[in-house]
Design a protein around this motif. Structure first.
Motif, PDB file in Angstrom:
ATOM      1  N   PHE A  20      20.089  62.918 -90.803  1.00 48.30           N
ATOM      2  CA  PHE A  20      20.775  62.186 -91.739  1.00 48.30           C
ATOM      3  C   PHE A  20      21.560  61.161 -91.070  1.00 48.30           C
ATOM      4  O   PHE A  20      22.166  60.936 -90.119  1.00 48.30           O
ATOM      5  CB  PHE A  20      21.967  63.072 -92.162  1.00 48.30           C
ATOM      6  N   LEU A  60      16.809  61.820 -93.828  1.00 44.52           N
ATOM      7  CA  LEU A  60      17.417  61.302 -94.866  1.00 44.52           C
ATOM      8  C   LEU A  60      18.271  59.996 -94.311  1.00 44.52           C
ATOM      9  O   LEU A  60      19.215  60.162 -93.659  1.00 44.52           O
ATOM     10  CB  LEU A  60      18.425  62.509 -95.193  1.00 44.52           C
ATOM     11  N   PRO A  61      17.781  58.870 -95.023  1.00 41.99           N
ATOM     12  CA  PRO A  61      18.805  57.749 -94.548  1.00 41.99           C
ATOM     13  C   PRO A  61      19.535  57.446 -95.616  1.00 41.99           C
ATOM     14  O   PRO A  61      19.649  57.942 -96.832  1.00 41.99           O
ATOM     15  CB  PRO A  61      17.396  56.700 -94.544  1.00 41.99           C
ATOM     16  N   VAL A  62      20.647  56.702 -95.484  1.00 47.19           N
ATOM     17  CA  VAL A  62      21.558  56.260 -96.145  1.00 47.19           C
ATOM     18  C   VAL A  62      21.320  54.786 -96.806  1.00 47.19           C
ATOM     19  O   VAL A  62      21.061  54.076 -96.002  1.00 47.19           O
ATOM     20  CB  VAL A  62      23.287  56.375 -95.685  1.00 47.19           C
ATOM     21  N   LYS A  64      22.950  51.678 -97.930  1.00 45.11           N
ATOM     22  CA  LYS A  64      24.215  50.933 -97.744  1.00 45.11           C
ATOM     23  C   LYS A  64      24.286  49.375 -97.786  1.00 45.11           C
ATOM     24  O   LYS A  64      23.169  48.972 -97.044  1.00 45.11           O
ATOM     25  CB  LYS A  64      24.884  51.358 -96.307  1.00 45.11           C
ATOM     26  N   THR A 100      16.709  56.530-100.292  1.00 47.37           N
ATOM     27  CA  THR A 100      18.029  56.747-100.900  1.00 47.37           C
ATOM     28  C   THR A 100      17.997  55.756-101.757  1.00 47.37           C
ATOM     29  O   THR A 100      18.187  54.152-101.441  1.00 47.37           O
ATOM     30  CB  THR A 100      18.994  57.015-100.062  1.00 47.37           C
ATOM     31  N   TRP A 134      29.267  54.652-105.599  1.00 49.62           N
ATOM     32  CA  TRP A 134      30.840  54.835-105.666  1.00 49.62           C
ATOM     33  C   TRP A 134      31.554  53.941-105.132  1.00 49.62           C
ATOM     34  O   TRP A 134      32.725  53.889-105.315  1.00 49.62           O
ATOM     35  CB  TRP A 134      30.962  56.368-104.802  1.00 49.62           C
ATOM     36  N   TYR A 152      26.515  58.466-114.248  1.00 52.03           N
ATOM     37  CA  TYR A 152      25.597  59.822-113.905  1.00 52.03           C
ATOM     38  C   TYR A 152      24.744  59.927-115.158  1.00 52.03           C
ATOM     39  O   TYR A 152      23.533  60.238-115.312  1.00 52.03           O
ATOM     40  CB  TYR A 152      26.277  60.943-113.561  1.00 52.03           C
ATOM     41  N   ALA A 201      23.734  64.238-104.144  1.00 51.83           N
ATOM     42  CA  ALA A 201      24.745  64.811-103.624  1.00 51.83           C
ATOM     43  C   ALA A 201      26.042  64.558-104.441  1.00 51.83           C
ATOM     44  O   ALA A 201      27.076  64.381-104.004  1.00 51.83           O
ATOM     45  CB  ALA A 201      24.870  64.050-102.421  1.00 51.83           C
ATOM     46  N   SER A 204      31.045  65.250-108.139  1.00 55.19           N
ATOM     47  CA  SER A 204      32.121  65.336-109.131  1.00 55.19           C
ATOM     48  C   SER A 204      31.539  66.104-110.481  1.00 55.19           C
ATOM     49  O   SER A 204      30.129  66.417-110.177  1.00 55.19           O
ATOM     50  CB  SER A 204      32.426  64.066-109.488  1.00 55.19           C
ATOM     51  N   GLY A 207      28.646  64.428-111.476  1.00 56.78           N
ATOM     52  CA  GLY A 207      27.547  64.353-110.424  1.00 56.78           C
ATOM     53  C   GLY A 207      26.863  65.641-110.149  1.00 56.78           C
ATOM     54  O   GLY A 207      25.635  65.612-110.262  1.00 56.78           O
ATOM     55  N   ASN A 221      29.531  68.530 -99.287  1.00 61.08           N
ATOM     56  CA  ASN A 221      30.301  68.608 -98.062  1.00 61.08           C
ATOM     57  C   ASN A 221      31.096  69.816 -98.100  1.00 61.08           C
ATOM     58  O   ASN A 221      31.583  70.311 -99.110  1.00 61.08           O
ATOM     59  CB  ASN A 221      31.563  67.383 -98.402  1.00 61.08           C
ATOM     60  N   ARG A 287      36.502  55.467-101.470  1.00 62.42           N
ATOM     61  CA  ARG A 287      35.683  56.767-101.799  1.00 62.42           C
ATOM     62  C   ARG A 287      36.688  57.511-103.015  1.00 62.42           C
ATOM     63  O   ARG A 287      36.356  58.059-103.815  1.00 62.42           O
ATOM     64  CB  ARG A 287      35.656  57.685-100.785  1.00 62.42           C
ATOM     65  N   THR A 290      36.233  57.030-106.694  1.00 61.96           N
ATOM     66  CA  THR A 290      35.281  57.856-107.493  1.00 61.96           C
ATOM     67  C   THR A 290      35.085  59.308-107.288  1.00 61.96           C
ATOM     68  O   THR A 290      34.656  59.879-108.234  1.00 61.96           O
ATOM     69  CB  THR A 290      33.779  57.124-107.198  1.00 61.96           C
ATOM     70  N   VAL A 291      35.761  59.774-106.216  1.00 58.15           N
ATOM     71  CA  VAL A 291      35.763  61.118-105.980  1.00 58.15           C
ATOM     72  C   VAL A 291      36.524  62.035-107.190  1.00 58.15           C
ATOM     73  O   VAL A 291      37.550  61.473-107.654  1.00 58.15           O
ATOM     74  CB  VAL A 291      36.290  61.737-104.777  1.00 58.15           C
ATOM     75  N   GLY A 292      35.651  62.873-107.967  1.00 56.82           N
ATOM     76  CA  GLY A 292      36.469  63.371-109.063  1.00 56.82           C
ATOM     77  C   GLY A 292      37.512  64.591-108.763  1.00 56.82           C
ATOM     78  O   GLY A 292      37.578  64.807-107.568  1.00 56.82           O
TER      79      GLY A 292
HETATM   80  C1  LIG Z   1      24.239  63.997 -97.781  1.00 66.76           C
HETATM   81  C2  LIG Z   1      24.808  62.842 -98.663  1.00 66.76           C
HETATM   82  C3  LIG Z   1      23.871  61.645 -98.561  1.00 66.76           C
HETATM   83  C4  LIG Z   1      24.560  60.623 -99.440  1.00 66.76           C
HETATM   84  N1  LIG Z   1      23.906  59.548 -99.339  1.00 66.76           N
HETATM   85  C5  LIG Z   1      24.488  58.454 -99.874  1.00 66.76           C
HETATM   86  C6  LIG Z   1      23.991  57.114 -99.711  1.00 66.76           C
HETATM   87  O1  LIG Z   1      22.789  56.743 -99.186  1.00 66.76           O
HETATM   88  N2  LIG Z   1      24.501  56.177-100.430  1.00 66.76           N
HETATM   89  C7  LIG Z   1      25.658  55.949-101.100  1.00 66.76           C
HETATM   90  O2  LIG Z   1      26.279  55.202-101.588  1.00 66.76           O
HETATM   91  N3  LIG Z   1      26.252  57.287-101.310  1.00 66.76           N
HETATM   92  C8  LIG Z   1      25.553  58.387-100.691  1.00 66.76           C
HETATM   93  N4  LIG Z   1      26.241  59.603-100.931  1.00 66.76           N
HETATM   94  C9  LIG Z   1      27.181  59.625-101.934  1.00 66.76           C
HETATM   95  C10 LIG Z   1      26.900  60.616-102.999  1.00 66.76           C
HETATM   96  O3  LIG Z   1      25.701  60.195-103.864  1.00 66.76           O
HETATM   97  C11 LIG Z   1      27.970  60.812-104.053  1.00 66.76           C
HETATM   98  O4  LIG Z   1      28.561  59.899-104.641  1.00 66.76           O
HETATM   99  C12 LIG Z   1      29.199  61.559-103.472  1.00 66.76           C
HETATM  100  O5  LIG Z   1      28.790  62.851-102.948  1.00 66.76           O
HETATM  101  C13 LIG Z   1      30.424  61.755-104.265  1.00 66.76           C
HETATM  102  O6  LIG Z   1      29.937  62.285-105.510  1.00 66.76           O
HETATM  103  P1  LIG Z   1      30.312  61.790-106.847  1.00 66.76           P
HETATM  104  O7  LIG Z   1      29.170  60.696-107.007  1.00 66.76           O
HETATM  105  O8  LIG Z   1      29.750  62.875-107.780  1.00 66.76           O
HETATM  106  O9  LIG Z   1      31.717  61.527-106.920  1.00 66.76           O
HETATM  107  C14 LIG Z   1      25.515  60.797-100.088  1.00 66.76           C
HETATM  108  C15 LIG Z   1      26.496  62.079 -99.942  1.00 66.76           C
HETATM  109  C16 LIG Z   1      25.924  62.898 -99.207  1.00 66.76           C
HETATM  110  C17 LIG Z   1      26.992  64.384 -99.224  1.00 66.76           C
END
Ligand SMILES: Cc1cc2nc3c(=O)[nH]c(=O)nc-3n(C[C@H](O)[C@H](O)[C@H](O)COP(=O)(O)O)c2cc1C
Length: 386
Positions: A20, A60-62, A64, A100, A134, A152, A201, A204, A207, A221, A287, A290-292
């Motif tokens: 990741f 798995l890339p992110v 950003k 992603t 987020w 969502y 992922a 919330s 989500g 997580n 974060r 947006t985190v629920g």
């Molecule tokens: C393994 C993993 C990969 C994720 N990859 C990304 C990403 O590449 N870009 C991003 O903006 N958020 C990424 N997220 C954030 C999630 O998409 C999500 O927004 C976050 O877990 C919070 O959940 P929520 O959106 O339901 O509040 C990642 C989270 C996890 C656990």
């Protein structure tokens, strides 16, 4: 008809593993340590090939668009994930390559064509990580506003159009709540039928509900094994109304060394002494928006964790990342416990992916094989693969 035979995410290994966040500088480590991952392209390729050759399941890339500020500005440099997917896909043989996508930034038709392209390049090994967004500061760069209430719902409609496009068939119009589109079609459709595998992922409540409907795997997580049972129960509550189940993956950091002491001292060095505290603050501040509210009962992603040797508390490599810190025996046993707790696998990250993954592959994978959690690394490339 479901045919996803080439994608190892649907393969037989009971505990699946992937890498990741290696497409970004810093990787998944909010640290100022000079050994931190620089995300040089050739290093990324070399590391992905090692994971591929070892029979790991996924890259798995992110996605950003802005770094986390602080002194390290982790994620300040990042490779875009669909183009990354096409390139890494062409340079590997059997590993699943995720892209992603922030769905508010890409139309479903664009994403259908791009993902079909990667699926053909890889002969059916493409995966899509659907992210609804987020961090508003990342989206400001695109002039797009994240609507917390509907992100969502919008994502689900996007996914329905994307999936319908990749099914193939006659042109169709779409007149929904968020999309009004004419004469939709795409050619080629994906190799995987009915579409490439999808992960989410979502954390919330909304989500999780999205993932329950749209995803083939959920990443989440957890920082302690005792969180697994309630987390899985929670996920099952969301999937039950749709008569589905979802494989659930953790997100982890690995520091594997010949002795426990070496591993813990190194983890303490880069995650505590060299922690990028300002970057951590930035992440939490943004974060937090947006985190629920349901998250606290599902997991404690921001809770401090201590090393057994030092007893000191610190944030770890990245908030919410499970720390595997120890000898090969310790880590393999801990992965076995994670599997026994019901998890389908985990992503792994390293301070320096390229230098650390060989030891992981050499020491941990055979142990997991002996424990029956993974098969021997003898998968024969299917016809059409290079
Ligand atoms: C393994 C993993 C990969 C994720 N990859 C990304 C990403 O590449 N870009 C991003 O903006 N958020 C990424 N997220 C954030 C999630 O998409 C999500 O927004 C976050 O877990 C919070 O959940 P929520 O959106 O339901 O509040 C990642 C989270 C996890 C656990």
């Amino acid at each position: 008809m479901e045919t996803r035979n080439s994608n190892p995410m649907f393969g037989p290994n009971r505990f699946k593993l992937g890498v990741f966040s290696a497409n970004c500088d810093g990787g998944l480590t909010m640290s100022l340590a000079p050994e931190r991952w620089q995300a040089r392209w050739d290093d990324i390729v070399a590391m992905c090939r090692l994971a591929d050759d070892a029979g790991m399941e996924f890259i798995l890339p992110v996605a950003k668009w802005r770094g986390y500020q602080g002194k390290a500005n982790v994620y300040g440099k990042s490779y875009e994930t669909m183009t990354h997917g096409a390139a890494i896909g062409a340079l590997t043989k059997r590993i699943c390559i995720f892209s992603t996508i922030h769905v508010p930034l890409v139309t479903p038709a664009f994403a259908a064509k791009a993902m079909a392209t990667i699926d053909h390049i890889t002969h059916g090994r493409a995966g899509l990580n659907i992210v609804c967004g987020w961090n508003q500061e990342e989206f400001d760069l695109h002039g797009v506003t994240i609507d917390q209430d509907t992100r969502y719902e919008h994502g689900l409609e996007w996914w329905k159009i994307w999936a319908k496009l990749l099914q193939g068939g006659p042109e169709f119009d779409w007149d929904g709540k968020y999309f009004h589109l004419k004469r939709l079609q795409t050619d080629p459709v994906s190799v995987q039928r009915p579409r490439p595998m999808v992960m989410s992922a979502g954390f919330s409540p909304k989500g999780r509900d999205f993932a329950a409907q749209a995803a083939d795997a959920l990443f989440t997580n957890m920082t302690e094994l005792d969180q697994a049972a309630s987390m899985l129960t929670n996920v099952a509550r969301y999937t039950a109304p749709y008569d589905r189940t979802l494989p659930v993956y953790a997100m982890s950091h690995v520091v594997c060394r010949p002795t426990q002491r070496e591993a813990e001292e190194f983890f303490h060095y880069f995650a505590e002494e060299m922690a990028d505290n300002d970057g951590q603050k930035y992440y939490r501040r943004n974060r937090g928006a947006t985190v629920g509210t349901g998250n606290a009962v599902i997991a404690r992603p921001f809770e401090n964790r201590f090393t057994r040797a030092t007893g000191k508390k610190f944030d770890g490599a990245y908030p919410g990342s499970y720390p595997f810190v120890g000898t090969p025996d310790d880590i393999a046993a801990e992965m076995a416990r994670m599997s026994a707790a019901g998890l389908a696998g985990t992503s792994v990250a390293f301070l320096d992916y390229l230098h650390e993954i060989p030891y992981f592959i050499q020491e941990i994978l055979p142990r997991l094989e002996r424990m029956g959690l993974r098969g021997p690394n003898n998968v024969v490339a299917s016809e059409g693969e290079k």
